[in-house]
Design an enzyme around this catalytic site. Sequence first.
Site, short mmCIF file in Angstrom:
data_model
loop_
_atom_site.label_atom_id
_atom_site.label_comp_id
_atom_site.label_asym_id
_atom_site.label_seq_id
_atom_site.Cartn_x
_atom_site.Cartn_y
_atom_site.Cartn_z
N ARG A 1 -9.87 16.54 5.35
CA ARG A 1 -10.60 16.90 4.13
C ARG A 1 -11.98 17.45 4.48
NH1 ARG A 1 -9.82 11.30 1.69
NH2 ARG A 1 -7.57 11.22 1.50
N ASN B 1 0.87 -1.17 0.00
CA ASN B 1 0.00 0.00 0.00
C ASN B 1 0.91 1.23 0.00
OD1 ASN B 1 -1.82 2.03 0.46
ND2 ASN B 1 -2.88 0.99 2.14
N HIS C 1 -12.51 3.57 -1.05
CA HIS C 1 -12.57 2.65 0.11
C HIS C 1 -13.33 1.37 -0.25
CE1 HIS C 1 -12.30 6.32 3.05
NE2 HIS C 1 -11.10 5.76 2.89
#
Length: 604
Positions: A229, A7, A168
Amino acid sequence: MNVLVVNCGSSSIKLDLLDPATGVRVKKASVERVGSEGCSFAIDGGDAQALAGADHLAALKAVLPALLGELRVDCVGHRVVHGGERFNAPVRIDDEVEAAIEALVPLAPLHNPGNLSGIRAARAVLPDVPHVAVFDTAFHATLPTRAKTYALPVELATKHGIRRYGFHGPSHQYVANRAAEALGEDIRDLRIITCHLGNGASVTAVEYGRSVETSMGLTPLEGLVMGTRAGDVDAGALLTLMREEGLDADALDKLLNKESGLAGLSGVGNDLRDIEARAAEGDERCRLAIQVFCHRLRKYIGAYAAVLGGVDVIVFTAGIGENSATIRHRVLQRLDFLGARLDEDKNRSARVSQASPTAVISEDHSRTRLMVVATDEAQAIAAESAKLAAAADKVDGGTRIPIAISARHVHLNRQTVALLFGEGAELTPYKPLSQPGQFACEQKVNIIGPKGRIDGLRVLGPVRSQNQVEIARTDEFKLGVDAPVRDSGDTAQSAPITLEGPAGTVQLTEGLICARRHIHMHPDDAARFGVADKDVVEVAVDTDGRDLIFGDVLVRVSPKYALEMHLDTDEANAAEITPDVEGVLAPTHGSVRLLRKRTEFVHG
Ligand code: ADP
């Protein structure tokens, strides 16, 4: 089996070597501040070791041998954030796929470059094992057009690939499946709202295993309040900031991605633990941050319950969702109108971990179940990768499959036949259909929606236990209805419609669907193609000079079936194929080849 999950973010790398079946970690490593002088790595949470100035390739070249030693790696799974229009399932990485991921960088400038560096570095260090890309966006490939379209001028949006993609995906899919498993139910019977609340946060409406709405859009900026965010903001506010503060694109990017959300509201950073502690001490900004966060999520849950026509399970996951009982309490109180009753004791005492990943936090008689589920994105990626690496993803595509175009039609139960055609009426065969035992009937019915009507739909026999009306997308506009895309037979919670026959009218409260693309196969065909019932495949339609690929095609296997793919009239038009003869299920001059099998958790 050992799967290495890579990742790679823009400045960090997480590596997990794990067993895809159990999620048990064999070893793990993390690299921080990639590309800077302060770059360092740690193995299994041990001491940080310096890697000054290392980029992704240099870092992985140093860390992988230290991490793996003599350990075997059977497969590498890469998290890739944006799969664009093309990748709606995990894919084995080759040079062409790598180039296609690179071509998606303009859609995800913050994420895909890091992912790509990880792929290149890992392929260089581990050239002899299969590498698989698992996309954040893939689970949301099933979003209906109405959910993925922004109300911008169509030409401009199309030119730049601007639409809602959602992110996601592995986490939403994983926790939805885990929740269904823990409840002992089939995910294909459940409407689930999954709330992934980590540093990034998003909520998804999962209808019978498929994502039908999600809060993130073209980029991960849309939707919920996140760590740093902003989530949803009136685009007009951004225009004001550009004009009044002179902010350019880069400055806005930084503001919205790095300086907003919980951090911007609270003024004390993005860690909810600190914000909750200060709020408890009376800090007004921290209180406001929590209130805005929870209000936004409640609003989405209400909206998604409406999208799904009700909700059976609401799942909380990721750092905040798994750990903050107060956030869950604030979001889930007063949801009795949805049939959801939080059990405060269970909520306070819920603890989930990878060893014990699920907890129910609703009262025993709550119609909507509330759950906490520990997400494990690395395991989700490992499981997808292992499945794909093990399966021959290319199926035997040599044999052509005939296509039939399925015009709008209805299946009726005995009671509806009597109401429409008179007591004692029987369906009378007009001509046999290609599927053995099925026939088009002499009888026709009219269907009536709030806006308009369509006359003369052929009834198909024999009678069934449920009524089902199958129309094409363009019919929705004539009728003024929204029909969900469903597998044939799966009519629960589908759309209402009125039927009119010579002897009377019947108002169906459900039964109207757009049928999902599917292929009928005899078990012998399935064995030949290397697919099984409920597999989802991609097919290429062979028409003159054009190769059109249909994804998300359901395989249906039964000894009663003859080999044939069914497209509705809209899809046939898109593929520029016309029926050789008019009819309910008209054979055409077209045919399809199976391209590859899509491995899905949903049916796994
Ligand atoms: P990421 O998206 O970076 O993987 P995580 O899923 O680890 O994020 O979630 C990080 C968030 O979870 C942080 O805001 C952190 O404060 C919050 N969190 C973790 N543990 C707790 C806790 N015990 N109580 C409240 N919030 C928590």
